[in-house]
Design a protein around this motif. Structure first.
Motif, PDB file in Angstrom:
ATOM      1  N   UNK A 138     -15.695  36.296-101.676  1.00 10.30           N
ATOM      2  CA  UNK A 138     -14.524  36.170-100.805  1.00 10.30           C
ATOM      3  C   UNK A 138     -14.501  34.822-100.107  1.00 10.30           C
ATOM      4  N   UNK A 139     -15.646  34.373 -99.606  1.00 13.63           N
ATOM      5  CA  UNK A 139     -15.697  33.075 -98.942  1.00 13.63           C
ATOM      6  C   UNK A 139     -15.420  31.940 -99.927  1.00 13.63           C
ATOM      7  N   UNK A 140     -15.943  32.062-101.143  1.00 14.69           N
ATOM      8  CA  UNK A 140     -15.683  31.037-102.150  1.00 14.69           C
ATOM      9  C   UNK A 140     -14.197  30.953-102.482  1.00 14.69           C
ATOM     10  N   UNK A 141     -13.545  32.118-102.523  1.00 18.75           N
ATOM     11  CA  UNK A 141     -12.109  32.130-102.814  1.00 18.75           C
ATOM     12  C   UNK A 141     -11.319  31.441-101.711  1.00 18.75           C
ATOM     13  N   UNK A 142     -11.729  31.616-100.469  1.00 19.47           N
ATOM     14  CA  UNK A 142     -11.004  30.994 -99.358  1.00 19.47           C
ATOM     15  C   UNK A 142     -11.327  29.512 -99.224  1.00 19.47           C
ATOM     16  N   UNK A 143     -12.574  29.145 -99.515  1.00 14.17           N
ATOM     17  CA  UNK A 143     -12.982  27.755 -99.346  1.00 14.17           C
ATOM     18  C   UNK A 143     -12.627  26.900-100.558  1.00 14.17           C
ATOM     19  N   UNK A 144     -12.678  27.496-101.757  1.00 12.05           N
ATOM     20  CA  UNK A 144     -12.466  26.729-102.969  1.00 12.05           C
ATOM     21  C   UNK A 144     -13.756  26.189-103.559  1.00 12.05           C
ATOM     22  N   UNK A 145     -14.891  26.603-103.020  1.00 15.59           N
ATOM     23  CA  UNK A 145     -16.198  26.187-103.516  1.00 15.59           C
ATOM     24  C   UNK A 145     -17.221  27.215-103.038  1.00 15.59           C
ATOM     25  N   UNK A 146     -18.402  27.263-103.665  1.00 16.58           N
ATOM     26  CA  UNK A 146     -19.404  28.244-103.244  1.00 16.58           C
ATOM     27  C   UNK A 146     -19.871  27.995-101.804  1.00 16.58           C
ATOM     28  N   UNK A 147     -20.004  29.071-101.044  1.00 14.18           N
ATOM     29  CA  UNK A 147     -20.456  28.996 -99.654  1.00 14.18           C
ATOM     30  C   UNK A 147     -21.825  29.665 -99.567  1.00 14.18           C
ATOM     31  N   UNK A 148     -22.855  28.961 -99.129  1.00 20.99           N
ATOM     32  CA  UNK A 148     -24.189  29.566 -99.100  1.00 20.99           C
ATOM     33  C   UNK A 148     -24.304  30.671 -98.055  1.00 20.99           C
ATOM     34  N   UNK A 149     -25.162  31.649 -98.343  1.00 13.91           N
ATOM     35  CA  UNK A 149     -25.437  32.754 -97.427  1.00 13.91           C
ATOM     36  C   UNK A 149     -26.921  32.729 -97.097  1.00 13.91           C
ATOM     37  N   UNK A 150     -27.217  32.856 -95.805  1.00 11.81           N
ATOM     38  CA  UNK A 150     -28.583  32.787 -95.306  1.00 11.81           C
ATOM     39  C   UNK A 150     -28.939  34.124 -94.646  1.00 11.81           C
ATOM     40  N   UNK A 151     -29.974  34.769 -95.142  1.00 13.29           N
ATOM     41  CA  UNK A 151     -30.380  36.083 -94.649  1.00 13.29           C
ATOM     42  C   UNK A 151     -31.644  35.943 -93.810  1.00 13.29           C
ATOM     43  N   UNK A 152     -31.635  36.590 -92.646  1.00 14.37           N
ATOM     44  CA  UNK A 152     -32.824  36.684 -91.799  1.00 14.37           C
ATOM     45  C   UNK A 152     -33.435  38.062 -92.017  1.00 14.37           C
ATOM     46  N   UNK A 153     -34.665  38.095 -92.471  1.00 17.86           N
ATOM     47  CA  UNK A 153     -35.340  39.361 -92.731  1.00 17.86           C
ATOM     48  C   UNK A 153     -35.616  40.075 -91.406  1.00 17.86           C
ATOM     49  N   UNK A 154     -35.380  41.389 -91.372  1.00 18.33           N
ATOM     50  CA  UNK A 154     -35.584  42.128 -90.135  1.00 18.33           C
ATOM     51  C   UNK A 154     -37.077  42.208 -89.808  1.00 18.33           C
ATOM     52  N   UNK A 155     -37.379  42.580 -88.567  1.00 15.55           N
ATOM     53  CA  UNK A 155     -38.760  42.839 -88.161  1.00 15.55           C
ATOM     54  C   UNK A 155     -39.011  44.325 -88.106  1.00 15.55           C
ATOM     55  N   UNK A 156     -39.409  44.808 -86.923  1.00 13.04           N
ATOM     56  CA  UNK A 156     -39.554  46.249 -86.715  1.00 13.04           C
ATOM     57  C   UNK A 156     -39.471  46.541 -85.226  1.00 13.04           C
ATOM     58  N   UNK A 157     -39.440  47.797 -84.873  1.00 13.21           N
ATOM     59  CA  UNK A 157     -39.328  48.186 -83.474  1.00 13.21           C
ATOM     60  C   UNK A 157     -40.616  47.874 -82.726  1.00 13.21           C
ATOM     61  N   UNK A 158     -40.505  47.761 -81.411  1.00 10.85           N
ATOM     62  CA  UNK A 158     -41.651  47.425 -80.581  1.00 10.85           C
ATOM     63  C   UNK A 158     -42.753  48.470 -80.700  1.00 10.85           C
ATOM     64  N   UNK A 159     -42.387  49.717 -80.940  1.00 12.97           N
ATOM     65  CA  UNK A 159     -43.369  50.804 -81.013  1.00 12.97           C
ATOM     66  C   UNK A 159     -44.237  50.746 -82.256  1.00 12.97           C
ATOM     67  N   UNK A 160     -43.840  49.958 -83.243  1.00 13.72           N
ATOM     68  CA  UNK A 160     -44.643  49.835 -84.454  1.00 13.72           C
ATOM     69  C   UNK A 160     -43.792  49.787 -85.710  1.00 13.72           C
ATOM     70  N   UNK A 161     -44.422  49.398 -86.803  1.00 11.31           N
ATOM     71  CA  UNK A 161     -43.741  49.309 -88.085  1.00 11.31           C
ATOM     72  C   UNK A 161     -43.626  50.699 -88.697  1.00 11.31           C
TER      73      UNK A 161
END
Length: 370
Positions: A206-229
């Motif tokens: 969808x972003x590429x269609x609006x921009x007219x070129x590929x738009x990079x996507x950056x993912x931040x990996x989740x952590x975990x809750x304070x109580x533990x993984x």
């Protein structure tokens, strides 16, 4: 080089020539999507390093107002503590990204706390599934569609004066609620894998269609809750890591699972401003690597890493800044002592990163080495 899209912004005060001239010629536009850590619920806007005025803006779309085109009213506001909802990783990102690329930034925030990716995991706050565009199991709306509606409202209702806009990327910080629902047995890991890949693929298309070129996507990996993984959180992290190659996004930060042990949590689930600063830096390093090269290098500069560490704000006192050389041990975002600051120099030399200086008076002051 990707083409620039001419857009227009209404100013919050008035369309005066002096206000218009404050904008740079072009802006790199980034979208933020996901849930509460993308919003920055646990952060402190006053503790974030602030970009220089005229280098970073937030895009606001006010749907209940009538703009010059008869649609929503669009404004561009300078990134400052009173304009940031939550703390967010965006100010640190903006400082480091502009320092590395010379390119000013604009941000469109579409994240919403408590949202899920999988429709069946929805608790009433909404979901991001691109496979099922209707309401979620808890009655929440489809946030994927709402984010695109917000982007389109911005693109379609901008008035006459604007910088040129380059679609520079989308940040995805999401998955904690899905992980909890995996632990509860409400959804399966395969459900999350299918929806994450479908949603990221749809966003990229969808972003590429609006921009007219590929738009990079950056993912931040989740952590975990304070109580533990837990198995659910580990599964979501595994899916986010393994899907990067399959879908074609950049896993920009994979350290959040260390935040609870490093004291970078504000509460049971949310990262504090130090954690958000760390995420913002990691995103900036990834996005700067994808940005076009500077057109006019700074005189006497050998490259983006040639400058000495730049001292930023003191989060213990919102308005404080360094007024004299400081000394003290330097710690990184995970609390490890990595150098000593003596005036403007760090020994040993600092690699690019977000650091803090612990001085004799106990203040905690951020630096960024670039």
């Amino acid at each position: 080089m990707p083409r620039l899209l001419p857009l227009a912004f209404a100013l919050a005060l008035a369309a005066a020539p002096s206000a218009q001239s404050a904008f740079p010629d072009s802006l790199d536009l980034f979208l933020m999507a996901g849930q509460s850590n993308a919003v920055g619920v646990g952060g402190d806007p006053g503790a974030a390093p602030l970009p220089e005025r005229g280098t970073s803006y937030l895009v606001r779309v006010l749907p209940d107002s009538v703009g010059p085109t008869g649609g929503p009213f669009v404004e561009l506001v300078t990134v400052r503590p009173n304009t940031i909802v939550g703390g967010t990783a965006l100010p640190t990102f903006a400082v480091e990204y502009t320092a590395r690329t010379g390119r000013p930034t604009a941000f469109l925030q579409t994240a919403f706390g408590g949202t899920t990716n999988v429709t069946e995991a929805d608790r009433g706050r909404g979901h991001w599934s691109a496979r099922q565009l209707g309401p979620g199991a808890g009655g929440g709306p489809n946030r994927f569609q709402l984010a695109l509606d917000l982007l389109d409202a911005f693109l379609e209702n901008a008035p006459a004066h604007t910088p040129a806009i380059r679609f520079a990327g989308l940040f995805w910080i999401q998955g904690e609620t899905d992980a909890q629902e995996i632990d509860r047995g409400r959804i399966q890991t395969t459900d999350y894998r299918q929806d994450l890949r479908a949603t990221i693929t749809a966003l990229a298309d969808t972003l590429a269609a609006r921009a007219g070129y590929p738009v990079p996507i950056y993912v931040v990996q989740i952590g975990h809750l304070l109580e533990g993984d837990s198995p659910g959180f580990r599964d979501v992290r595994d899916v986010q890591a393994e899907s990067a190659g399959a879908v074609g996004y950049t896993l920009a930060c994979n350290h959040a699972h260390l935040f609870p042990e490093a004291g970078l949590m504000a509460d049971f689930a949310h990262w504090n401003q130090l954690g958000l600063n760390h995420v913002g830096l990691e995103l900036a390093l990834a996005a700067a690597a994808d940005a076009p090269p500077r057109e006019t290098p700074t005189a006497g500069e050998d490259g983006p890493d040639a400058a000495a560490p730049r001292v930023l704000g003191n989060p213990a006192r919102r308005t404080a800044r360094f007024s004299a050389p400081v000394t003290g041990p330097v710690v990184d975002a995970l609390g490890r002592v990595v150098a000593r600051l003596d005036g403007a120099r760090a020994t040993p030399a600092l690699a690019p990163g977000t650091y803090a200086v612990r001085t004799a008076d106990g203040a905690l002051r951020f630096t960024i080495a670039r």
